[in-house]
Write a protein that holds these residues in place. Structure first.
Motif, mmCIF file in Angstrom:
data_model
loop_
_atom_site.group_PDB
_atom_site.id
_atom_site.type_symbol
_atom_site.label_atom_id
_atom_site.label_comp_id
_atom_site.label_asym_id
_atom_site.label_seq_id
_atom_site.Cartn_x
_atom_site.Cartn_y
_atom_site.Cartn_z
ATOM 1 N N TRP A 126 5.620 2.719 -7.017
ATOM 2 C CA TRP A 126 5.818 3.719 -5.960
ATOM 3 C C TRP A 126 4.580 3.803 -5.073
ATOM 4 O O TRP A 126 4.669 3.783 -3.848
ATOM 5 C CB TRP A 126 6.091 5.066 -6.615
ATOM 6 C CG TRP A 126 6.317 6.222 -5.694
ATOM 7 C CD1 TRP A 126 5.426 6.798 -4.839
ATOM 8 C CD2 TRP A 126 7.533 6.957 -5.532
ATOM 9 N NE1 TRP A 126 6.000 7.847 -4.176
ATOM 10 C CE2 TRP A 126 7.287 7.965 -4.581
ATOM 11 C CE3 TRP A 126 8.792 6.865 -6.122
ATOM 12 C CZ2 TRP A 126 8.273 8.872 -4.195
ATOM 13 C CZ3 TRP A 126 9.768 7.767 -5.740
ATOM 14 C CH2 TRP A 126 9.511 8.757 -4.791
ATOM 15 N N GLN A 127 3.393 3.892 -5.693
ATOM 16 C CA GLN A 127 2.157 4.002 -4.935
ATOM 17 C C GLN A 127 1.894 2.752 -4.116
ATOM 18 O O GLN A 127 1.417 2.827 -2.976
ATOM 19 C CB GLN A 127 0.994 4.269 -5.889
ATOM 20 C CG GLN A 127 1.045 5.653 -6.531
ATOM 21 C CD GLN A 127 0.008 5.825 -7.619
ATOM 22 O OE1 GLN A 127 -0.447 4.848 -8.221
ATOM 23 N NE2 GLN A 127 -0.365 7.053 -7.902
ATOM 24 N N ALA A 128 2.210 1.592 -4.673
ATOM 25 C CA ALA A 128 2.012 0.348 -3.931
ATOM 26 C C ALA A 128 2.918 0.301 -2.707
ATOM 27 O O ALA A 128 2.507 -0.093 -1.611
ATOM 28 C CB ALA A 128 2.297 -0.849 -4.844
ATOM 29 N N ASP A 129 4.186 0.727 -2.889
ATOM 30 C CA ASP A 129 5.119 0.748 -1.762
ATOM 31 C C ASP A 129 4.676 1.737 -0.703
ATOM 32 O O ASP A 129 4.795 1.489 0.495
ATOM 33 C CB ASP A 129 6.533 1.116 -2.241
ATOM 34 C CG ASP A 129 7.231 -0.078 -2.891
ATOM 35 O OD1 ASP A 129 6.741 -1.204 -2.716
ATOM 36 O OD2 ASP A 129 8.249 0.124 -3.561
ATOM 37 N N THR A 130 4.152 2.894 -1.145
ATOM 38 C CA THR A 130 3.704 3.908 -0.188
ATOM 39 C C THR A 130 2.613 3.353 0.714
ATOM 40 O O THR A 130 2.645 3.525 1.927
ATOM 41 C CB THR A 130 3.174 5.141 -0.940
ATOM 42 O OG1 THR A 130 4.234 5.684 -1.735
ATOM 43 C CG2 THR A 130 2.697 6.202 0.029
ATOM 44 N N GLY A 131 1.629 2.675 0.102
ATOM 45 C CA GLY A 131 0.557 2.091 0.896
ATOM 46 C C GLY A 131 1.068 1.035 1.853
ATOM 47 O O GLY A 131 0.650 0.971 3.018
ATOM 48 N N ALA A 132 1.983 0.195 1.374
ATOM 49 C CA ALA A 132 2.535 -0.862 2.231
ATOM 50 C C ALA A 132 3.309 -0.271 3.395
ATOM 51 O O ALA A 132 3.189 -0.719 4.536
ATOM 52 C CB ALA A 132 3.437 -1.781 1.396
ATOM 53 N N HIS A 133 4.108 0.768 3.134
ATOM 54 C CA HIS A 133 4.883 1.390 4.198
ATOM 55 C C HIS A 133 3.972 2.014 5.244
ATOM 56 O O HIS A 133 4.234 1.920 6.445
ATOM 57 C CB HIS A 133 5.807 2.463 3.607
ATOM 58 C CG HIS A 133 6.873 1.904 2.722
ATOM 59 N ND1 HIS A 133 7.458 2.623 1.708
ATOM 60 C CD2 HIS A 133 7.448 0.679 2.682
ATOM 61 C CE1 HIS A 133 8.354 1.882 1.098
ATOM 62 N NE2 HIS A 133 8.364 0.702 1.661
ATOM 63 N N GLY A 134 2.894 2.660 4.795
ATOM 64 C CA GLY A 134 1.960 3.258 5.739
ATOM 65 C C GLY A 134 1.293 2.214 6.618
ATOM 66 O O GLY A 134 1.112 2.420 7.816
ATOM 67 N N ARG A 135 0.939 1.059 6.025
ATOM 68 C CA ARG A 135 0.303 -0.005 6.815
ATOM 69 C C ARG A 135 1.274 -0.602 7.813
ATOM 70 O O ARG A 135 0.903 -0.924 8.955
ATOM 71 C CB ARG A 135 -0.244 -1.089 5.878
ATOM 72 C CG ARG A 135 -1.457 -0.631 5.056
ATOM 73 C CD ARG A 135 -2.108 -1.793 4.340
ATOM 74 N NE ARG A 135 -1.239 -2.372 3.325
ATOM 75 C CZ ARG A 135 -1.178 -1.944 2.069
ATOM 76 N NH1 ARG A 135 -1.910 -0.898 1.689
ATOM 77 N NH2 ARG A 135 -0.380 -2.524 1.191
ATOM 78 N N ILE A 136 2.536 -0.760 7.415
ATOM 79 C CA ILE A 136 3.544 -1.287 8.342
ATOM 80 C C ILE A 136 3.706 -0.344 9.526
ATOM 81 O O ILE A 136 3.772 -0.765 10.688
ATOM 82 C CB ILE A 136 4.893 -1.474 7.614
ATOM 83 C CG1 ILE A 136 4.799 -2.618 6.603
ATOM 84 C CG2 ILE A 136 6.014 -1.764 8.624
ATOM 85 C CD1 ILE A 136 6.011 -2.749 5.715
ATOM 86 N N ALA A 137 3.765 0.958 9.243
ATOM 87 C CA ALA A 137 3.922 1.944 10.318
ATOM 88 C C ALA A 137 2.733 1.897 11.266
ATOM 89 O O ALA A 137 2.900 1.957 12.497
ATOM 90 C CB ALA A 137 4.070 3.348 9.722
ATOM 91 N N ALA A 138 1.517 1.776 10.724
ATOM 92 C CA ALA A 138 0.319 1.752 11.567
ATOM 93 C C ALA A 138 0.295 0.527 12.464
ATOM 94 O O ALA A 138 -0.017 0.615 13.663
ATOM 95 C CB ALA A 138 -0.935 1.791 10.688
#
Length: 307
Positions: free
Chosen positions: A171-183
């Motif tokens: 979950w935490q890994a996906d959260t970080g990846a999603h945030g980077r994609i959005a940025a």
């Protein structure tokens, strides 16, 4: 017939329609089946991205035989066959999310194993595959930090295990990846321009992954930083001019580290300030502006007409 099991002819039609570029919804409409039925069928029976109707039919026949209730006098189904059937079904669902099919099968085996885990030999016997296939899948799962290994007591082999907190780490890994994609998507808006086709698509993508990241990141620390971040946004709106972090800290009666953390939260999690966005105004100052992706080009033109 519609609603019954897919036939070989149905599967050949699916293959032909996929080659023609039809989507799952349209294929389901033509066959009178739910879209989910078609998506599961294709995900379960695709190899290297290609749907194989002959293989799909053989697999369906095998499953039907396996699930057939035993006739009087027949022995009940072997427990290993029941487990293998569950592994295949669960792995098909995981494969539909992008996980390689064999890797998904190994993962489900480990997920359903006891606390001691399984050896490579156990996995080979359970899945009836080659040691090389198991080794490759274990390597992929270890790279994703979903599987650990430890010595096998009383032997020279290693046992592979899944920790109870594997879902939290995933979950935490996906959260970080999603945030980077959005940025990155939001940065692309500035490159291509908000009024271009690419800019519009990137804006939609940035909103989606930004919301997803925000919804998944529910830690107490994130909530506290988010609360302070909103205070910083309110201060910048009230100031009506760019401010340095030191000025923000002094005005809010905060330690400088607290102001730095709040500004950093706005940079890492832009959705906090929605519909505003933090903007570096130069010389170490920051301000807030309207998010360029919140309004479509048509909406901006409509608002500009009232100016």
């Amino acid at each position: 017939m519609p609603g019954g099991r897919l036939t070989l002819d149905d599967r050949r039609r699916i293959a032909g329609w996929l080659d023609s570029g039809l989507g799952y919804a349209e294929i389901g409409r033509r066959l009178g089946r739910p879209t989910s039925t078609i998506s599961r069928e294709v995900a379960r029976n695709s190899t290297s991205g290609e749907y194989r109707p002959g293989h799909a039919q053989e697999a369906a026949v095998h499953r039907a035989r396996r699930r057939r209730p035993p006739r009087p006098g027949e022995p009940p189904e072997e427990p290993a066959e029941v487990v293998r059937g569950f592994v295949d079904e669960f792995a098909a669902l995981l494969a539909a999310t992008g996980l390689p099919r064999m890797t998904a099968r190994v993962f489900v085996c480990l997920l359903t194993a006891d606390a001691g885990g399984l050896t490579a030999a156990d996995l080979v016997a359970l899945l009836r595959v080659s040691p090389a296939s198991v080794s490759k899948s274990i390597g992929s799962l270890e790279a994703m930090e979903l599987v650990g290994r430890r010595p096998d007591p009383g032997g020279r082999r290693e046992r592979y295990t899944i920790d109870d907190d594997v879902w939290l780490r995933a979950w935490q890994a996906d959260t970080g990846a999603h945030g980077r994609i959005a940025a990155v998507a939001r940065r692309g808006i500035g490159i291509f321009g908000p009024d271009t086709t690419a800019g519009s698509r990137l804006a939609s993508m940035g909103r989606f992954f930004g919301r997803l990241s925000e919804q998944m990141d529910g830690s107490t620390l994130a909530e506290e930083a988010g609360y302070d971040a909103l205070t910083v946004v309110a201060a910048l709106v009230h100031a009506r001019r760019p401010l340095a972090v030191a000025e923000l800290a002094a005005a809010l009666c905060w330690p400088r580290d607290r102001a730095v953390a709040a500004v950093d939260a706005l940079r890492r999690r832009p959705a906090i300030a929605d519909p505003l966005a933090l903007h570096d105004a130069g010389s170490g100052t920051v301000t807030v502006t309207a998010r360029p992706d919140r309004l479509s080009p048509v909406q901006r033109e409509g608002i500009a007409g009232f100016a």
